[in-house]
Write an enzyme that holds these catalytic residues in place. Structure first.
Site, PDB file in Angstrom:
ATOM      1  N   LYS A 144       0.821  -1.223   0.000  1.00 55.53           N
ATOM      2  CA  LYS A 144       0.000   0.000   0.000  1.00 55.53           C
ATOM      3  C   LYS A 144       0.855   1.273   0.000  1.00 55.53           C
ATOM      4  O   LYS A 144       2.033   1.240   0.364  1.00 55.53           O
ATOM      5  CB  LYS A 144      -0.959  -0.060   1.199  1.00 55.53           C
TER       6      LYS A 144
ATOM      7  N   ASN B  87      -2.634  -0.491   6.508  1.00 60.02           N
ATOM      8  CA  ASN B  87      -2.154  -1.762   7.065  1.00 60.02           C
ATOM      9  C   ASN B  87      -1.136  -2.445   6.149  1.00 60.02           C
ATOM     10  O   ASN B  87      -1.027  -3.667   6.127  1.00 60.02           O
ATOM     11  CB  ASN B  87      -3.339  -2.675   7.415  1.00 60.02           C
TER      12      ASN B  87
ATOM     13  N   THR C 280      -5.927  -7.646  10.031  1.00 56.60           N
ATOM     14  CA  THR C 280      -6.178  -6.324   9.440  1.00 56.60           C
ATOM     15  C   THR C 280      -5.779  -5.223  10.410  1.00 56.60           C
ATOM     16  O   THR C 280      -5.166  -4.221  10.021  1.00 56.60           O
ATOM     17  CB  THR C 280      -7.687  -6.172   9.111  1.00 56.60           C
TER      18      THR C 280
ATOM     19  N   TYR D 206     -11.930  -2.318  -4.790  1.00 59.26           N
ATOM     20  CA  TYR D 206     -12.515  -2.620  -3.476  1.00 59.26           C
ATOM     21  C   TYR D 206     -14.046  -2.538  -3.497  1.00 59.26           C
ATOM     22  O   TYR D 206     -14.665  -2.293  -2.462  1.00 59.26           O
ATOM     23  CB  TYR D 206     -11.952  -1.669  -2.422  1.00 59.26           C
TER      24      TYR D 206
ATOM     25  N   GLU E 266      -8.372 -10.401  -8.849  1.00 57.95           N
ATOM     26  CA  GLU E 266      -7.514  -9.264  -8.480  1.00 57.95           C
ATOM     27  C   GLU E 266      -6.223  -9.248  -9.301  1.00 57.95           C
ATOM     28  O   GLU E 266      -5.745  -8.182  -9.703  1.00 57.95           O
ATOM     29  CB  GLU E 266      -7.233  -9.310  -6.978  1.00 57.95           C
TER      30      GLU E 266
ATOM     31  N   HIS F 169      -2.134  -5.770   1.131  1.00 58.00           N
ATOM     32  CA  HIS F 169      -3.397  -6.480   0.878  1.00 58.00           C
ATOM     33  C   HIS F 169      -3.077  -7.944   0.570  1.00 58.00           C
ATOM     34  O   HIS F 169      -2.034  -8.242  -0.001  1.00 58.00           O
ATOM     35  CB  HIS F 169      -4.100  -5.841  -0.324  1.00 58.00           C
TER      36      HIS F 169
ATOM     37  N   PHE G  57     -15.737   2.736   6.014  1.00 52.47           N
ATOM     38  CA  PHE G  57     -14.351   3.095   5.689  1.00 52.47           C
ATOM     39  C   PHE G  57     -14.075   3.127   4.185  1.00 52.47           C
ATOM     40  O   PHE G  57     -12.950   3.380   3.756  1.00 52.47           O
ATOM     41  CB  PHE G  57     -13.372   2.120   6.368  1.00 52.47           C
TER      42      PHE G  57
HETATM   43  P1  CMP Z   1      -7.288  -5.109   2.756  1.00 51.07           P
HETATM   44  O1  CMP Z   1      -6.796  -6.445   3.168  1.00 51.07           O
HETATM   45  O2  CMP Z   1      -6.613  -4.424   1.631  1.00 51.07           O
HETATM   46  O3  CMP Z   1      -8.851  -5.220   2.431  1.00 51.07           O
HETATM   47  C1  CMP Z   1      -9.795  -4.232   2.711  1.00 51.07           C
HETATM   48  C2  CMP Z   1      -9.186  -3.018   3.339  1.00 51.07           C
HETATM   49  O4  CMP Z   1     -10.095  -2.147   3.956  1.00 51.07           O
HETATM   50  C3  CMP Z   1      -8.284  -3.451   4.495  1.00 51.07           C
HETATM   51  O5  CMP Z   1      -7.158  -4.121   4.019  1.00 51.07           O
HETATM   52  C4  CMP Z   1      -8.048  -2.122   5.185  1.00 51.07           C
HETATM   53  O6  CMP Z   1      -7.071  -1.323   4.523  1.00 51.07           O
HETATM   54  C5  CMP Z   1      -9.406  -1.476   5.011  1.00 51.07           C
HETATM   55  N1  CMP Z   1     -10.190  -1.614   6.237  1.00 51.07           N
HETATM   56  C6  CMP Z   1     -10.789  -2.731   6.705  1.00 51.07           C
HETATM   57  N2  CMP Z   1     -11.410  -2.482   7.875  1.00 51.07           N
HETATM   58  C7  CMP Z   1     -11.187  -1.166   8.139  1.00 51.07           C
HETATM   59  C8  CMP Z   1     -11.588  -0.308   9.204  1.00 51.07           C
HETATM   60  N3  CMP Z   1     -12.328  -0.757  10.210  1.00 51.07           N
HETATM   61  N4  CMP Z   1     -11.193   0.978   9.151  1.00 51.07           N
HETATM   62  C9  CMP Z   1     -10.459   1.433   8.115  1.00 51.07           C
HETATM   63  N5  CMP Z   1     -10.047   0.655   7.077  1.00 51.07           N
HETATM   64  C10 CMP Z   1     -10.410  -0.620   7.091  1.00 51.07           C
END
Ligand code: CMP
Length: 139
Positions: A11, A114, A93, A51, A128, A117, A59
């Site tokens: 990311k 985070n 996550t 997404y 994807e 992905h 979010f």
């Molecule tokens: P990812 O594994 O890329 O898949 C969905 C993304 O949504 C996740 O990682 C986070 O970056 C984001 N995400 C999921 N839950 C939350 C949350 N509670 N608040 C903010 N971002 C979130």
């Protein structure tokens, strides 16, 4: 049938933090082969499409903005049991819940930022991967 490939992307905040090498080293040390890899940047609209499954979640807007804020590094990875093993390698996550030795424990800043992905199923991994790479780039 389970396949041996998964999809990932580093990311924007982690790319900006110069963590491409560190994260890729953890991925290779865990036994994954990098099948395809590039550095690119999404528009907010493209991030929204990637997404789309999260559309409507609180979010979603923040996620699309964050994913379009800078360069990302999408990759296709190969290993036996790739999807499940990679989810274990990246960790929860929420970095507060990520286990020691996981990529998110080392590099994630928050639930949104985070670091990385990881596809949640073989079917989504294929979808994807095709979002970023053509058939002839996946070798
Ligand atoms: P990812 O594994 O890329 O898949 C969905 C993304 O949504 C996740 O990682 C986070 O970056 C984001 N995400 C999921 N839950 C939350 C949350 N509670 N608040 C903010 N971002 C979130």
């Amino acid at each position: 049938m389970a396949t041996n490939r998964t999809f990932t992307m580093i990311k924007p905040h982690a790319v900006a933090a110069n963590a491409i090498g560190g994260i890729t080293a953890m991925i290779e040390a865990a036994g994954f082969r990098v099948v395809a890899m590039k550095k690119t940047q999404l528009t907010a609209e493209q991030a929204g499409k990637f997404y789309a499954v999260h559309e409507g979640r609180p979010f979603y807007g923040e996620l699309c903005e964050m994913m379009a804020a800078g360069a990302i590094v999408p990759m296709i990875l190969e290993k036996e049991n790739a999807v499940a093993d990679f989810r274990e390698l990246i960790g929860s996550t929420d970095p507060a819940e990520a286990a020691e030795g996981t990529i998110r424990k080392n590099y994630a800043l928050s639930k949104g930022e985070n670091a990385i992905h990881g596809s949640d199923s073989d079917e989504n991994a294929a979808i994807e991967a095709a979002f970023f790479f053509s058939e002839r780039e996946m070798y």
